[in-house]
Design a protein around this motif. Sequence first.
Motif, PDB file in Angstrom:
ATOM      1  N   TYR A 207      11.045   5.654  -6.965  1.00 25.59           N
ATOM      2  CA  TYR A 207      10.623   4.484  -7.748  1.00 25.59           C
ATOM      3  C   TYR A 207      11.499   4.286  -8.959  1.00 25.59           C
ATOM      4  O   TYR A 207      11.750   5.246  -9.712  1.00 25.59           O
ATOM      5  CB  TYR A 207       9.216   4.682  -8.313  1.00 25.59           C
TER       6      TYR A 207
ATOM      7  N   ARG B 116      -3.912  -2.776   3.712  1.00 23.65           N
ATOM      8  CA  ARG B 116      -4.170  -1.472   3.099  1.00 23.65           C
ATOM      9  C   ARG B 116      -4.618  -1.625   1.653  1.00 23.65           C
ATOM     10  O   ARG B 116      -4.237  -2.579   0.983  1.00 23.65           O
ATOM     11  CB  ARG B 116      -2.935  -0.579   3.178  1.00 23.65           C
TER      12      ARG B 116
ATOM     13  N   ASP C 254       8.652  -1.497  -8.110  1.00 24.92           N
ATOM     14  CA  ASP C 254       7.319  -2.066  -7.982  1.00 24.92           C
ATOM     15  C   ASP C 254       7.331  -3.269  -8.927  1.00 24.92           C
ATOM     16  O   ASP C 254       7.412  -3.100 -10.149  1.00 24.92           O
ATOM     17  CB  ASP C 254       6.245  -1.034  -8.351  1.00 24.92           C
TER      18      ASP C 254
ATOM     19  N   ARG D  82      -4.601   8.078   3.615  1.00 21.14           N
ATOM     20  CA  ARG D  82      -3.496   8.760   2.932  1.00 21.14           C
ATOM     21  C   ARG D  82      -4.016   9.277   1.613  1.00 21.14           C
ATOM     22  O   ARG D  82      -4.704   8.548   0.889  1.00 21.14           O
ATOM     23  CB  ARG D  82      -2.392   7.770   2.579  1.00 21.14           C
TER      24      ARG D  82
ATOM     25  N   VAL E 278      -7.615  -1.450  -5.346  1.00 23.95           N
ATOM     26  CA  VAL E 278      -6.566  -2.477  -5.437  1.00 23.95           C
ATOM     27  C   VAL E 278      -6.228  -2.934  -4.026  1.00 23.95           C
ATOM     28  O   VAL E 278      -5.830  -2.132  -3.182  1.00 23.95           O
ATOM     29  CB  VAL E 278      -5.295  -1.939  -6.148  1.00 23.95           C
TER      30      VAL E 278
ATOM     31  N   LYS F 210       5.928  -3.443  -3.914  1.00 23.86           N
ATOM     32  CA  LYS F 210       7.178  -2.680  -3.894  1.00 23.86           C
ATOM     33  C   LYS F 210       8.275  -3.466  -3.182  1.00 23.86           C
ATOM     34  O   LYS F 210       8.055  -3.980  -2.089  1.00 23.86           O
ATOM     35  CB  LYS F 210       6.950  -1.360  -3.171  1.00 23.86           C
TER      36      LYS F 210
ATOM     37  N   TYR G 227      10.007   9.858   0.706  1.00 23.43           N
ATOM     38  CA  TYR G 227       9.496   8.544   1.128  1.00 23.43           C
ATOM     39  C   TYR G 227       9.978   7.449   0.177  1.00 23.43           C
ATOM     40  O   TYR G 227      10.659   6.522   0.594  1.00 23.43           O
ATOM     41  CB  TYR G 227       7.969   8.636   1.183  1.00 23.43           C
ATOM     42  N   TYR G 228       9.641   7.571  -1.089  1.00 21.39           N
ATOM     43  CA  TYR G 228      10.094   6.582  -2.074  1.00 21.39           C
ATOM     44  C   TYR G 228      10.784   7.250  -3.270  1.00 21.39           C
ATOM     45  O   TYR G 228      10.395   8.349  -3.671  1.00 21.39           O
ATOM     46  CB  TYR G 228       8.894   5.813  -2.652  1.00 21.39           C
TER      47      TYR G 228
ATOM     48  N   ARG H 217      -3.775  -5.316  -2.497  1.00 21.66           N
ATOM     49  CA  ARG H 217      -2.598  -6.139  -2.777  1.00 21.66           C
ATOM     50  C   ARG H 217      -1.894  -6.569  -1.500  1.00 21.66           C
ATOM     51  O   ARG H 217      -1.363  -7.653  -1.418  1.00 21.66           O
ATOM     52  CB  ARG H 217      -1.637  -5.326  -3.659  1.00 21.66           C
ATOM     53  N   TYR H 218      -1.890  -5.675  -0.520  1.00 20.79           N
ATOM     54  CA  TYR H 218      -1.212  -5.938   0.744  1.00 20.79           C
ATOM     55  C   TYR H 218      -2.252  -6.287   1.804  1.00 20.79           C
ATOM     56  O   TYR H 218      -3.427  -5.954   1.660  1.00 20.79           O
ATOM     57  CB  TYR H 218      -0.440  -4.680   1.170  1.00 20.79           C
TER      58      TYR H 218
ATOM     59  N   LEU I  45      -5.623   0.581  -2.166  1.00 18.85           N
ATOM     60  CA  LEU I  45      -5.494   1.769  -2.985  1.00 18.85           C
ATOM     61  C   LEU I  45      -6.856   2.029  -3.629  1.00 18.85           C
ATOM     62  O   LEU I  45      -7.438   1.131  -4.239  1.00 18.85           O
ATOM     63  CB  LEU I  45      -4.436   1.491  -4.054  1.00 18.85           C
TER      64      LEU I  45
ATOM     65  N   ILE J  90      -5.357   4.324   0.833  1.00 19.76           N
ATOM     66  CA  ILE J  90      -4.633   5.275   0.002  1.00 19.76           C
ATOM     67  C   ILE J  90      -5.602   5.802  -1.047  1.00 19.76           C
ATOM     68  O   ILE J  90      -6.031   5.081  -1.937  1.00 19.76           O
ATOM     69  CB  ILE J  90      -3.409   4.609  -0.646  1.00 19.76           C
TER      70      ILE J  90
HETATM   71  C1  LIG Z   1       2.146   1.477  -3.057  1.00 16.75           C
HETATM   72  C2  LIG Z   1       0.918   0.754  -2.781  1.00 16.75           C
HETATM   73  C3  LIG Z   1       0.402   0.707  -1.488  1.00 16.75           C
HETATM   74  C4  LIG Z   1       1.069   1.384  -0.312  1.00 16.75           C
HETATM   75  O1  LIG Z   1       2.313   0.866  -0.046  1.00 16.75           O
HETATM   76  P1  LIG Z   1       3.182   1.422   1.167  1.00 16.75           P
HETATM   77  O2  LIG Z   1       4.485   0.713   1.008  1.00 16.75           O
HETATM   78  O3  LIG Z   1       2.446   1.075   2.414  1.00 16.75           O
HETATM   79  O4  LIG Z   1       3.300   2.907   0.996  1.00 16.75           O
HETATM   80  C5  LIG Z   1      -0.767   0.000  -1.294  1.00 16.75           C
HETATM   81  N1  LIG Z   1      -1.382  -0.633  -2.300  1.00 16.75           N
HETATM   82  C6  LIG Z   1      -0.905  -0.626  -3.553  1.00 16.75           C
HETATM   83  C7  LIG Z   1      -1.618  -1.371  -4.612  1.00 16.75           C
HETATM   84  C8  LIG Z   1       0.263   0.081  -3.843  1.00 16.75           C
HETATM   85  O5  LIG Z   1       0.724   0.111  -5.098  1.00 16.75           O
END
Ligand SMILES: *Cc1c(COP(=O)(O)O)cnc(C)c1O
Length: 350
Positions: free
Chosen positions: A266, A93, A306, A174, A87, A313, A263-264, A89-90, A95, A143
């Motif tokens: 949710y 980084r 989320d 991570r 995934v 998030k 850390y979180y 998304r950001y 997943l 991640i």
């Molecule tokens: C949670 C998540 C991350 C990591 O988010 P951080 O806020 O950097 O911990 C990266 N990708 C996806 C798809 C996520 O759900």
Amino acid sequence: MDEWKRLIKETITNPEELAKVLEVDIEEIRRVHQKFPLRVNPYYLSLIQEKGDPIWKQVIPDVHEIVSDGFEDPLAEEEDSPVPNLVHRYPDRVLFYISYMCSTYCRFCTRKRKVGDPTSIGEDVVKMALEYIRQHTEVRDIIVSGGDPLMLTDGKIESILRELRAIEHVEIIRIGSRVPVTLPQRITPDLCDILKRYHPLYLNTHFNHPREITPESKKACEMLADAGIPLGNQTVLLKGVNDDAVVMKELVQKLLAIRVRPYYIYQADLVIGTEHFRTSVQKGLEIIGALRGHTSGLAVPHYVIDAPGGGGKIAIIPNPIISFDDNEIVLKNYEGNVYRYPSCPAEHTL
Ligand SMILES: *Cc1c(COP(=O)(O)O)cnc(C)c1O
């Protein structure tokens, strides 16, 4: 045989075995089990003290799972998935889903659609994801998730870490794993020796209740921390488990004592079959309000939703701003007292 391998071997995976050790309605468990897999190992099972307690609720199937609404993929992960099991998304980084298995299946799992399904992963799928990461130089943080990545063999874990580390633009790795909570015996000296060869490596785990902090889980976290791995915790707010400021405060303080940084927290995702765990957002804000200022800042996690549909998030905090204009900002502290902070002169005369 290693202790953790024995625990996996003795794991309960069907309604009949469960009914032998717990007082459950086997017909109900069977109905739920037709839809969602069941897995609970003897260690985590031993933490249950009574029917319906916070440990029980997390892992014992509940008939509410088959009557509730929700979505298969509430975070629209599949839409942000350029190749299977990854995934993106950001901006920087990704997943990476590398394991379909967990030591114990959480009834509230966000990935109920995949976890427990062996067909959700394959050898070439891992290769494709690695190739995607190699080609996308903007990806600096991986991640490694699942399922639980630490349910793989030491050899498999090492080979994936080695491949990731060989990619020049990958800065940090991570691991997301609930093993320190649900199967802490899996954290062996051999595993720690492997993990520490791939620094900078972080690990986020998932404690939901203070009763999950046991001599075994404490030892697992300390071994990981001694291997130089910074540890974080991601809690899910769950009705009847931890939707209580006193419980949450005890949890975050005890986590710091075992060197795990909260850390979180949710807000529960809208996952099909998990509606009965949802709490109000008001409750979450109340919990954060009871932590911030009242205990170590290190113990206070970000409270996030989320966003349904794949927005990522979004952190929410109790609003401390009473008013904010050109002259000053008026703020409320953790005790509810009011304070004024004037604008800086340069801004004021502009
Ligand atoms: C949670 C998540 C991350 C990591 O988010 P951080 O806020 O950097 O911990 C990266 N990708 C996806 C798809 C996520 O759900």
